[in-house]
Scaffold this motif. Sequence first.
Motif, PDB file in Angstrom:
ATOM      1  N   GLN A  36       0.828  -1.211   0.000  1.00  0.00           N
ATOM      2  CA  GLN A  36       0.000   0.000   0.000  1.00  0.00           C
ATOM      3  C   GLN A  36       0.861   1.261   0.000  1.00  0.00           C
ATOM      4  O   GLN A  36       0.558   2.225  -0.719  1.00  0.00           O
ATOM      5  CB  GLN A  36      -0.928   0.001   1.217  1.00  0.00           C
ATOM      6  N   LEU A  37       1.915   1.255   0.787  1.00  0.00           N
ATOM      7  CA  LEU A  37       2.807   2.416   0.814  1.00  0.00           C
ATOM      8  C   LEU A  37       3.488   2.637  -0.537  1.00  0.00           C
ATOM      9  O   LEU A  37       3.617   3.778  -0.998  1.00  0.00           O
ATOM     10  CB  LEU A  37       3.872   2.246   1.907  1.00  0.00           C
ATOM     11  N   LEU A  38       3.903   1.555  -1.190  1.00  0.00           N
ATOM     12  CA  LEU A  38       4.511   1.681  -2.517  1.00  0.00           C
ATOM     13  C   LEU A  38       3.516   2.263  -3.517  1.00  0.00           C
ATOM     14  O   LEU A  38       3.882   3.109  -4.349  1.00  0.00           O
ATOM     15  CB  LEU A  38       5.024   0.326  -2.998  1.00  0.00           C
ATOM     16  N   GLU A  39       2.272   1.832  -3.450  1.00  0.00           N
ATOM     17  CA  GLU A  39       1.248   2.360  -4.345  1.00  0.00           C
ATOM     18  C   GLU A  39       1.026   3.850  -4.088  1.00  0.00           C
ATOM     19  O   GLU A  39       0.884   4.641  -5.025  1.00  0.00           O
ATOM     20  CB  GLU A  39      -0.058   1.589  -4.181  1.00  0.00           C
ATOM     21  N   GLN A  40       1.016   4.253  -2.825  1.00  0.00           N
ATOM     22  CA  GLN A  40       0.862   5.673  -2.493  1.00  0.00           C
ATOM     23  C   GLN A  40       2.033   6.485  -3.055  1.00  0.00           C
ATOM     24  O   GLN A  40       1.837   7.591  -3.570  1.00  0.00           O
ATOM     25  CB  GLN A  40       0.780   5.860  -0.984  1.00  0.00           C
ATOM     26  N   LEU A  41       3.226   5.939  -2.959  1.00  0.00           N
ATOM     27  CA  LEU A  41       4.392   6.643  -3.504  1.00  0.00           C
ATOM     28  C   LEU A  41       4.307   6.763  -5.022  1.00  0.00           C
ATOM     29  O   LEU A  41       4.644   7.797  -5.591  1.00  0.00           O
ATOM     30  CB  LEU A  41       5.678   5.920  -3.109  1.00  0.00           C
ATOM     31  N   ARG A  42       3.858   5.706  -5.693  1.00  0.00           N
ATOM     32  CA  ARG A  42       3.708   5.757  -7.156  1.00  0.00           C
ATOM     33  C   ARG A  42       2.685   6.822  -7.547  1.00  0.00           C
ATOM     34  O   ARG A  42       2.896   7.575  -8.502  1.00  0.00           O
ATOM     35  CB  ARG A  42       3.280   4.395  -7.690  1.00  0.00           C
ATOM     36  N   GLU A  43       1.575   6.858  -6.826  1.00  0.00           N
ATOM     37  CA  GLU A  43       0.541   7.861  -7.118  1.00  0.00           C
ATOM     38  C   GLU A  43       1.062   9.269  -6.883  1.00  0.00           C
ATOM     39  O   GLU A  43       0.787  10.175  -7.669  1.00  0.00           O
ATOM     40  CB  GLU A  43      -0.708   7.599  -6.258  1.00  0.00           C
ATOM     41  N   ALA A  44       1.808   9.462  -5.819  1.00  0.00           N
ATOM     42  CA  ALA A  44       2.354  10.786  -5.513  1.00  0.00           C
ATOM     43  C   ALA A  44       3.397  11.210  -6.537  1.00  0.00           C
ATOM     44  O   ALA A  44       3.600  12.404  -6.767  1.00  0.00           O
ATOM     45  CB  ALA A  44       2.963  10.786  -4.111  1.00  0.00           C
ATOM     46  N   ASP A  45       4.039  10.247  -7.183  1.00  0.00           N
ATOM     47  CA  ASP A  45       5.098  10.532  -8.151  1.00  0.00           C
ATOM     48  C   ASP A  45       4.546  10.843  -9.540  1.00  0.00           C
ATOM     49  O   ASP A  45       5.259  11.389 -10.381  1.00  0.00           O
ATOM     50  CB  ASP A  45       6.057   9.345  -8.222  1.00  0.00           C
ATOM     51  N   LYS A  46       3.285  10.498  -9.780  1.00  0.00           N
ATOM     52  CA  LYS A  46       2.689  10.770 -11.099  1.00  0.00           C
ATOM     53  C   LYS A  46       2.504  12.267 -11.278  1.00  0.00           C
ATOM     54  O   LYS A  46       2.111  12.969 -10.352  1.00  0.00           O
ATOM     55  CB  LYS A  46       1.319  10.092 -11.217  1.00  0.00           C
ATOM     56  N   PRO A  47       2.785  12.761 -12.481  1.00  0.00           N
ATOM     57  CA  PRO A  47       2.549  14.196 -12.718  1.00  0.00           C
ATOM     58  C   PRO A  47       1.056  14.495 -12.710  1.00  0.00           C
ATOM     59  O   PRO A  47       0.245  13.687 -13.161  1.00  0.00           O
ATOM     60  CB  PRO A  47       3.142  14.438 -14.097  1.00  0.00           C
ATOM     61  N   SER A  48       0.698  15.626 -12.140  1.00  0.00           N
ATOM     62  CA  SER A  48      -0.710  15.994 -12.105  1.00  0.00           C
ATOM     63  C   SER A  48      -1.146  16.452 -13.494  1.00  0.00           C
ATOM     64  O   SER A  48      -0.343  16.948 -14.284  1.00  0.00           O
ATOM     65  CB  SER A  48      -0.934  17.108 -11.091  1.00  0.00           C
ATOM     66  N   PRO A  49      -2.425  16.304 -13.842  1.00  0.00           N
ATOM     67  CA  PRO A  49      -2.916  16.743 -15.161  1.00  0.00           C
ATOM     68  C   PRO A  49      -2.688  18.235 -15.397  1.00  0.00           C
ATOM     69  O   PRO A  49      -2.437  18.661 -16.507  1.00  0.00           O
ATOM     70  CB  PRO A  49      -4.395  16.414 -15.127  1.00  0.00           C
ATOM     71  N   GLU A  50      -2.746  19.011 -14.316  1.00  0.00           N
ATOM     72  CA  GLU A  50      -2.544  20.458 -14.443  1.00  0.00           C
ATOM     73  C   GLU A  50      -1.114  20.767 -14.864  1.00  0.00           C
ATOM     74  O   GLU A  50      -0.876  21.698 -15.619  1.00  0.00           O
ATOM     75  CB  GLU A  50      -2.859  21.152 -13.126  1.00  0.00           C
ATOM     76  N   ALA A  51      -0.164  20.007 -14.402  1.00  0.00           N
ATOM     77  CA  ALA A  51       1.258  20.262 -14.716  1.00  0.00           C
ATOM     78  C   ALA A  51       1.550  19.980 -16.193  1.00  0.00           C
ATOM     79  O   ALA A  51       2.395  20.616 -16.788  1.00  0.00           O
ATOM     80  CB  ALA A  51       2.141  19.399 -13.834  1.00  0.00           C
TER      81      ALA A  51
END
Length: 54
Positions: A36-51
């Motif tokens: 679960q922590l790895l998945e949270q890190l992957r999600e946090a590392d994805k660029p946001s659509p706004e960027a």
Amino acid sequence: MKQDRKLSSLEQEIEANLKRVYEDVAGQEVPDRFTQLLEQLREADKPSPEASNG
């Protein structure tokens, strides 16, 4: 000059025990919490659509 020496019986026992413990730990599954922590890190590392609209 390097000398090869035979391991004492105590050293052989320690080596065998360390290998056994390592193999036991290496064979265990990754705990759900780590997954679960790895998945949270992957999600946090994805660029946001706004960027990417910049």
